[in-house]
Scaffold this motif. Structure first.
Motif, PDB file in Angstrom:
ATOM      1  N   VAL A 215      -5.179  -9.716  -4.268  1.00 46.49           N
ATOM      2  CA  VAL A 215      -5.176  -8.284  -4.580  1.00 46.49           C
ATOM      3  C   VAL A 215      -3.885  -7.698  -4.017  1.00 46.49           C
ATOM      4  CG1 VAL A 215      -6.333  -6.077  -4.314  1.00 46.49           C
ATOM      5  CG2 VAL A 215      -7.691  -8.178  -4.454  1.00 46.49           C
ATOM      6  N   LYS A 216      -3.051  -7.128  -4.884  1.00 48.08           N
ATOM      7  CA  LYS A 216      -1.781  -6.560  -4.448  1.00 48.08           C
ATOM      8  C   LYS A 216      -1.865  -5.037  -4.471  1.00 48.08           C
ATOM      9  CE  LYS A 216       1.955  -6.840  -7.059  1.00 48.08           C
ATOM     10  NZ  LYS A 216       3.189  -7.343  -7.714  1.00 48.08           N
ATOM     11  N   ALA A 217      -1.326  -4.415  -3.446  1.00 47.13           N
ATOM     12  CA  ALA A 217      -1.275  -2.954  -3.386  1.00 47.13           C
ATOM     13  C   ALA A 217       0.055  -2.538  -2.774  1.00 47.13           C
ATOM     14  CB  ALA A 217      -2.436  -2.402  -2.565  1.00 47.13           C
ATOM     15  N   GLN A 218       0.564  -1.428  -3.241  1.00 52.64           N
ATOM     16  CA  GLN A 218       1.792  -0.874  -2.683  1.00 52.64           C
ATOM     17  C   GLN A 218       1.411   0.102  -1.574  1.00 52.64           C
ATOM     18  OE1 GLN A 218       4.209   2.263  -4.636  1.00 52.64           O
ATOM     19  NE2 GLN A 218       5.785   0.681  -4.847  1.00 52.64           N
ATOM     20  N   LEU A 219       1.917  -0.135  -0.361  1.00 52.23           N
ATOM     21  CA  LEU A 219       1.531   0.658   0.805  1.00 52.23           C
ATOM     22  C   LEU A 219       2.715   1.458   1.329  1.00 52.23           C
ATOM     23  CD1 LEU A 219      -0.577  -1.977   2.815  1.00 52.23           C
ATOM     24  CD2 LEU A 219      -1.313  -0.458   0.953  1.00 52.23           C
TER      25      LEU A 219
ATOM     26  N   GLY B  43      -7.014  -2.511  12.872  1.00 52.22           N
ATOM     27  CA  GLY B  43      -7.693  -1.225  12.927  1.00 52.22           C
ATOM     28  C   GLY B  43      -7.596  -0.484  11.614  1.00 52.22           C
ATOM     29  N   VAL B  44      -8.497   0.467  11.448  1.00 49.49           N
ATOM     30  CA  VAL B  44      -8.500   1.340  10.275  1.00 49.49           C
ATOM     31  C   VAL B  44      -8.646   2.777  10.775  1.00 49.49           C
ATOM     32  CG1 VAL B  44      -9.670   2.001   8.142  1.00 49.49           C
ATOM     33  CG2 VAL B  44      -9.531  -0.417   8.786  1.00 49.49           C
ATOM     34  N   ILE B  45      -7.764   3.660  10.303  1.00 44.77           N
ATOM     35  CA  ILE B  45      -7.818   5.066  10.674  1.00 44.77           C
ATOM     36  C   ILE B  45      -8.142   5.916   9.449  1.00 44.77           C
ATOM     37  CG2 ILE B  45      -6.177   4.801  12.575  1.00 44.77           C
ATOM     38  CD1 ILE B  45      -4.043   6.063  10.721  1.00 44.77           C
ATOM     39  N   GLY B  46      -8.579   7.146   9.706  1.00 44.64           N
ATOM     40  CA  GLY B  46      -8.810   8.079   8.617  1.00 44.64           C
ATOM     41  C   GLY B  46      -7.498   8.464   7.954  1.00 44.64           C
TER      42      GLY B  46
ATOM     43  N   THR C 270       6.057  -0.660   0.162  1.00 42.28           N
ATOM     44  CA  THR C 270       6.234  -2.096  -0.030  1.00 42.28           C
ATOM     45  C   THR C 270       4.924  -2.692  -0.538  1.00 42.28           C
ATOM     46  OG1 THR C 270       7.849  -2.197   1.762  1.00 42.28           O
ATOM     47  CG2 THR C 270       6.847  -4.276   1.109  1.00 42.28           C
ATOM     48  N   ASP C 271       5.034  -3.758  -1.359  1.00 41.47           N
ATOM     49  CA  ASP C 271       3.846  -4.462  -1.850  1.00 41.47           C
ATOM     50  C   ASP C 271       3.328  -5.435  -0.790  1.00 41.47           C
ATOM     51  OD1 ASP C 271       4.132  -3.132  -4.211  1.00 41.47           O
ATOM     52  OD2 ASP C 271       5.078  -4.800  -5.278  1.00 41.47           O
ATOM     53  N   TYR C 272       2.012  -5.399  -0.578  1.00 44.05           N
ATOM     54  CA  TYR C 272       1.349  -6.345   0.312  1.00 44.05           C
ATOM     55  C   TYR C 272       0.165  -6.937  -0.439  1.00 44.05           C
ATOM     56  CZ  TYR C 272       4.125  -4.263   4.027  1.00 44.05           C
ATOM     57  OH  TYR C 272       5.169  -3.823   4.796  1.00 44.05           O
ATOM     58  N   VAL C 273      -0.075  -8.229  -0.224  1.00 42.09           N
ATOM     59  CA  VAL C 273      -1.111  -8.963  -0.962  1.00 42.09           C
ATOM     60  C   VAL C 273      -2.205  -9.398   0.000  1.00 42.09           C
ATOM     61  CG1 VAL C 273      -1.605 -10.971  -2.409  1.00 42.09           C
ATOM     62  CG2 VAL C 273       0.567  -9.730  -2.677  1.00 42.09           C
ATOM     63  N   TYR C 274      -3.445  -9.256  -0.418  1.00 36.16           N
ATOM     64  CA  TYR C 274      -4.599  -9.780   0.317  1.00 36.16           C
ATOM     65  C   TYR C 274      -5.256 -10.841  -0.552  1.00 36.16           C
ATOM     66  CZ  TYR C 274      -9.437 -10.096   1.893  1.00 36.16           C
ATOM     67  OH  TYR C 274     -10.675 -10.569   2.293  1.00 36.16           O
ATOM     68  N   ASP C 275      -5.376 -12.034  -0.017  1.00 38.42           N
ATOM     69  CA  ASP C 275      -6.014 -13.138  -0.747  1.00 38.42           C
ATOM     70  C   ASP C 275      -7.520 -13.035  -0.552  1.00 38.42           C
ATOM     71  OD1 ASP C 275      -3.599 -14.256  -1.679  1.00 38.42           O
ATOM     72  OD2 ASP C 275      -3.264 -15.193   0.276  1.00 38.42           O
ATOM     73  N   GLY C 276      -8.167 -12.277  -1.425  1.00 39.06           N
ATOM     74  CA  GLY C 276      -9.594 -12.034  -1.306  1.00 39.06           C
ATOM     75  C   GLY C 276     -10.428 -13.127  -1.934  1.00 39.06           C
TER      76      GLY C 276
ATOM     77  N   ALA D 175      -5.962   2.531   1.845  1.00 45.46           N
ATOM     78  CA  ALA D 175      -5.547   1.134   1.758  1.00 45.46           C
ATOM     79  C   ALA D 175      -6.757   0.210   1.763  1.00 45.46           C
ATOM     80  CB  ALA D 175      -4.603   0.796   2.908  1.00 45.46           C
ATOM     81  N   VAL D 176      -7.750   0.521   2.588  1.00 44.22           N
ATOM     82  CA  VAL D 176      -8.970  -0.286   2.634  1.00 44.22           C
ATOM     83  C   VAL D 176      -9.642  -0.295   1.267  1.00 44.22           C
ATOM     84  CG1 VAL D 176     -11.308  -0.362   3.596  1.00 44.22           C
ATOM     85  CG2 VAL D 176      -9.352   0.007   5.105  1.00 44.22           C
ATOM     86  N   GLN D 177      -9.696   0.876   0.617  1.00 47.91           N
ATOM     87  CA  GLN D 177     -10.293   0.952  -0.716  1.00 47.91           C
ATOM     88  C   GLN D 177      -9.444   0.214  -1.745  1.00 47.91           C
ATOM     89  OE1 GLN D 177     -10.986   5.095  -1.638  1.00 47.91           O
ATOM     90  NE2 GLN D 177     -12.036   5.479   0.312  1.00 47.91           N
ATOM     91  N   ALA D 178      -8.117   0.273  -1.592  1.00 47.56           N
ATOM     92  CA  ALA D 178      -7.239  -0.400  -2.553  1.00 47.56           C
ATOM     93  C   ALA D 178      -7.453  -1.901  -2.552  1.00 47.56           C
ATOM     94  CB  ALA D 178      -5.773  -0.077  -2.230  1.00 47.56           C
ATOM     95  N   TYR D 179      -7.802  -2.468  -1.407  1.00 53.74           N
ATOM     96  CA  TYR D 179      -8.037  -3.911  -1.330  1.00 53.74           C
ATOM     97  C   TYR D 179      -9.488  -4.288  -1.612  1.00 53.74           C
ATOM     98  CZ  TYR D 179      -3.331  -4.555   0.481  1.00 53.74           C
ATOM     99  OH  TYR D 179      -1.966  -4.587   0.607  1.00 53.74           O
ATOM    100  N   GLY D 180     -10.327  -3.311  -1.871  1.00 58.17           N
ATOM    101  CA  GLY D 180     -11.690  -3.586  -2.280  1.00 58.17           C
ATOM    102  C   GLY D 180     -12.668  -3.835  -1.162  1.00 58.17           C
ATOM    103  N   PHE D 181     -12.333  -3.462   0.070  1.00 57.67           N
ATOM    104  CA  PHE D 181     -13.286  -3.620   1.159  1.00 57.67           C
ATOM    105  C   PHE D 181     -14.363  -2.537   1.047  1.00 57.67           C
ATOM    106  CE2 PHE D 181      -9.286  -5.301   3.069  1.00 57.67           C
ATOM    107  CZ  PHE D 181      -9.704  -6.627   3.202  1.00 57.67           C
ATOM    108  N   GLY D 182     -15.605  -2.927   1.272  1.00 58.14           N
ATOM    109  CA  GLY D 182     -16.700  -1.985   1.149  1.00 58.14           C
ATOM    110  C   GLY D 182     -16.756  -0.975   2.277  1.00 58.14           C
ATOM    111  N   ALA D 183     -16.300  -1.364   3.460  1.00 60.34           N
ATOM    112  CA  ALA D 183     -16.328  -0.482   4.621  1.00 60.34           C
ATOM    113  C   ALA D 183     -15.118  -0.799   5.489  1.00 60.34           C
ATOM    114  CB  ALA D 183     -17.625  -0.672   5.411  1.00 60.34           C
TER     115      ALA D 183
END
Length: 831
Positions: free
Chosen positions: A530-534, A623-626, A519-525, A595-603
């Motif tokens: 920024v839209k990514a399919q997850l 949370g963020v998992i490996g 599904t597409d999810y959007v982050y308003d950065g 997913a974190v990289q897809a939305y452009g988060f540095g860490a």
């Protein structure tokens, strides 16, 4: 002439058995390996070739290129497109869905698992299979029909007379009674339907409720069609883009469509049936794809083995020709013409090749069953194939091995030969030829050895690579195939109560997933949306303790946090975990690294607390998992989003149980879990297995084909060493006087050994220098096909080079020692 040739071969065999033995063994090994690998390549290229009108049968694939994800092609296509395809394309005769299924047939009080497909009545118009019993025109025309394979009919009823008999079927807990309407003849060769036991019509209720029949963005299996002529494929491909824009487009909030401008993210393609086996190597949701380059490489190894064997024969024959110089001179003096001598020597080479061909055929008889066990395929010797290939190989090998030596032998001048006191050396040209051929042989052998080492290292790396969860002490069950929340809760409680179980949990994804939803999810950065399919998964309490995913930032789901629970009373569809969420408060979700990289988060920590939204529904990242790898190692791990369900209000969609256990072997624990499962769902067969077993199909193909590279490497090295040994033997005979003179002048045995070893191993060193960059380029290209891969280490090259040197040194060591220890007086007495 023929009698003369046969007598000459027999005489040479009696006088010089080493020469004839090396020649026959080397050629036979090359022929045996070539025939075997050629049979394998032919088998792989024959996939789906047995179907009538195979060039008119086409599969429709989906292509997705959503933002934030790697574009991919999927063999699973929405069934929503089926009626529109036939309506919009006059080139299409019929279109059908083809859904893989496993059913349990109940007969005479026993249950038999059968593999097959659910489809529609038009199936036999697209795939015109041969019926032993029944009529293909009506076989799937009734909702309770079932068509059996030849083997399934005998297994269930003891004979082929099964038409009209009833059979009780259990499919995922749903029991139905079917009437046998047909029995199929054995299927035509390897291909799509190779392991099919049963064919069933798709239930009408499934067509009315399954989302893959209703929505463009949902898919569950494959779509096949039949064109009116093979030439119509180009027109079909040309019209698919406009077809998607016209049929799959809709408003942004239209759940049936893909939305406005669907062609930007979605496309359909058409692939001919004959091309699927190789095409599917890079396609998701495809079962039997094979990399064409790998198969071609295996065929090339077989061809190289034959070339090496022929080169070996040329080298030995050229060296041997120096010892037959006086024979040639005497025969020319007695009136033999160059043409007659040339024909005789060519004939001798072909006779030797004929002997080697029969020995090679015997080796082929031995190799084929071994190859079948290595591949797991029903490969058998095809004498119609061997019947025309083997004579070509024998004649070609004999001709290739005999032409140059025959030219050399027939060109000797009698006067110069008879006036000389020593055997002719052949001159620098012949010596250069021998060195070039030895270098070429070892170049090929070392290159194959390096490739084999890299392939073996890569396949081992993939098996043992970190997949993002702890595999030891973990067993995975099969989907429950129920949405009954009470039954799901009862199952978890029962599994947790099994002795030895430390934790149990549900998820909707598992190693080698049965189905996937994105599904597409959007982050308003800060810089805009920024839209990514997850890829979506839903997990239950106990998931963290069972799988042990690596938490990189934030926290795990907690039942004490109300917003973590994604199960609410207003749930709309069992397949959409986001559709049940309260739009007023964001629901908690966990992302993976991709997913974190897809939305452009540095860490990973930067993503914590951020809000995603899909339409009006919002999600808060807690949370963020490996990254967790459940799919093929060749595929890029997709961006993933995890939801949480406490199983208090609503159930999962076909949840998959996972068990963490200690204290007992996994086979014992699997038996305990199976018994516990049967107390809850006796109508659905269970099988708890380790994660490695579920993902076995992802690794066995490369491992099995890697064994063929090993076989090729061994054969290439053995043939090259046979040639080197023969050269060393004849060189020892020719250099006996030289070594005697050197020792008379004061050379020590050690100096003689170093001199000879240097001469023998110089071509091997040059071969290693040539083979290393070639192998590096080949393996670098091959490794790019994997998402995770090893680095090309110098160790792989050093091991191969040192191994080749060691084997070559051991090969010539005996002859070297014999020469070095020879007494000068014996060597020089003829002078």
């Amino acid at each position: 002439m023929l009698i003369t040739i046969l007598q000459s071969v027999l005489r040479q065999g009696r006088r010089h058995p080493l020469y004839l033995g090396l020649n026959v063994i080397g050629l036979a090994l090359g022929i045996g390996v070539f025939l075997t690998l050629a049979l394998l390549v032919r088998f792989e290229y024959s996939y789906n070739a047995g179907f009538t009108d195979a060039d008119r049968i086409v599969r429709i694939d989906e292509h997705w290129s959503e933002p934030g994800t790697t574009p991919y092609e999927s063999a699973a296509t929405t069934f929503r497109a089926i009626p529109f395809l036939k309506e919009d394309f006059s080139q299409i005769e019929d279109v059908i869905p083809l859904m893989g299924t496993t059913v349990h047939a109940m007969h005479d009080g026993s249950s038999t698992a059968l593999q097959g497909y659910m489809t529609e009545a038009a199936f036999f118009r697209i795939f015109p299979l041969v019926f032993l019993k029944g009529d293909p025109r009506t076989a799937l025309g009734r909702p309770d029909a079932i068509v059996l394979s030849h083997n399934a009919a005998i297994m269930l009823f003891g004979s082929l007379d099964a038409v009209g008999k009833t059979l009780s079927i259990n499919r995922g807990g749903e029991k139905t009674v079917h009437v046998v309407t047909g029995v199929l003849a054995p299927l035509p060769g390897p291909g799509l339907l190779g392991s099919t036991d049963v064919l069933l019509p798709i239930p009408s209720q499934m067509k009315a409720t399954r989302t893959c029949f209703l929505y463009w963005g949902s898919s569950c299996s494959q779509v096949f069609l039949k064109l009116r002529s093979p030439e119509d494929l180009a027109a079909l491909r040309a019209g698919l883009h406009d077809f998607v824009e016209r049929r799959a487009g809709g408003e942004a909030d239209d759940r049936v469509s893909i939305g406005p401008n669907p062609g930007k993210v979605y496309a359909l393609s058409a692939t001919p049936l004959r091309s699927l086996h190789f095409h599917d190597a890079t396609v998701e949701d495809a079962d039997d794809g094979v990399d064409r380059n790998v198969i071609d490489s295996i065929g090339l190894i077989g061809l190289l083995a034959l070339i090496l064997a022929s080169a070996n024969a040329v080298n030995l024959a050229t060296t041997r020709s120096e010892m037959r110089a006086r024979e040639v001179a005497l025969r020319k003096t007695l009136g033999a013409s160059r043409r007659v001598l040339f024909g005789q020597f060519i004939g001798e080479a072909i006779v030797v090749s004929l002997i080697a061909g029969f020995v090679g055929l015997a080796l082929h008889e031995i190799f084929v069953p071994l190859m079948a066990s290595m591949t797991g395929e029903a490969i058998h010797i095809d004498y119609s194939f061997i019947g025309w290939l083997l004579p070509l190989v024998i004649f070609g090998s004999g001709l290739a091995a005999g032409v140059y030596p025959a030219l050399v032998l027939s060109s000797y001048r009698p006067a110069a030969i008879l006036a000389a006191t020593r055997m002719p050396s052949g001159g620098r040209r012949v010596s250069l030829l021998r060195n070039v051929m030895v270098t070429g042989q070892f170049t090929i052998a070392v290159c194959i050895v390096i490739c084999t080492l890299v392939i073996d290292r890569q396949t081992s790396f993939l098996r043992h690579a970190d997949r993002g969860y702890i595999k030891s002490g973990l067993l995975i069950g099969q989907p429950m195939l129920t949405q009954d929340i009470g039954l799901q809760r009862h199952m978890l409680d029962t599994l947790r109560a099994v002795p030895g179980v430390t934790s149990a949990a549900f998820g909707e994804l598992q190693p080698n997933p049965h189905s996937q939803t994105r599904t597409d999810y959007v982050y308003d950065g800060p810089s805009g949306p920024v839209k990514a399919q997850l890829l979506r998964d839903r997990v239950s309490p106990g998931y963290e303790e069972t799988y042990h995913p690596r938490l990189l930032a934030g926290r795990w789901f907690d039942m004490n946090h109300g917003q973590d629970n994604a199960s609410l009373p207003d749930k709309k569809t069992p397949e959409d975990p986001s559709s049940d969420e309260n739009t007023d408060a964001p629901r908690s979700v966990i992302l993976n690294e991709q997913a974190v990289q897809a939305y452009g988060f540095g860490a990973p920590a930067e993503a914590i607390g951020k809000i995603l939204h899909s339409g009006k529904i919002r999600q808060k990242i807690i949370g963020v998992i490996g990254d967790i790898r459940f799919a093929s190692p060749r595929e890029t791990i997709p961006p993933e989003i995890l939801f949480f369900s406490s199983l208090k209000v609503s159930g999962f969609s076909d949840p998959v149980p996972a068990i963490r256990f200690v204290g007992v072997p996994h086979t014992v624990m699997a038996e305990r879990l199976d018994r516990a499962w049967r107390t809850i769902r006796p109508d659905v067969a269970s099988h708890f297995a380790p994660a490695d077993e579920l993902m076995e199909d992802y690794y066995t193909g490369d491992e099995r084909r890697g064994r063929f590279f090993t076989v090729g490497a061994v054969a290439a090295l053995l043939i090259a060493c046979l040639g080197l040994y023969g050269l060393a033997s004849f060189s020892a005979a020719r250099r006996l006087h030289e070594i005697g003179i050197r020792k008379t002048l004061g050379a020590t045995a050690t100096q003689v050994i170093l001199l000879l070893m240097r001469d023998f191993l110089k071509p091997v060193l040059l071969a290693c220098l040539i083979a290393s960059p070639v192998a590096w380029l080949l393996m670098r290209r091959w490794l790019t096909g994997f998402d995770e891969r090893i680095a090309l280490s110098p160790a792989h090259f050093l091991i191969a080079i040192l191994g080749a040197f060691a084997i070559a040194a051991l090969t010539v060591l005996g002859q070297t020692l014999r020469l070095a220890r020879a007494e000068p007086a014996r060597a020089l007495r003829a002078e």
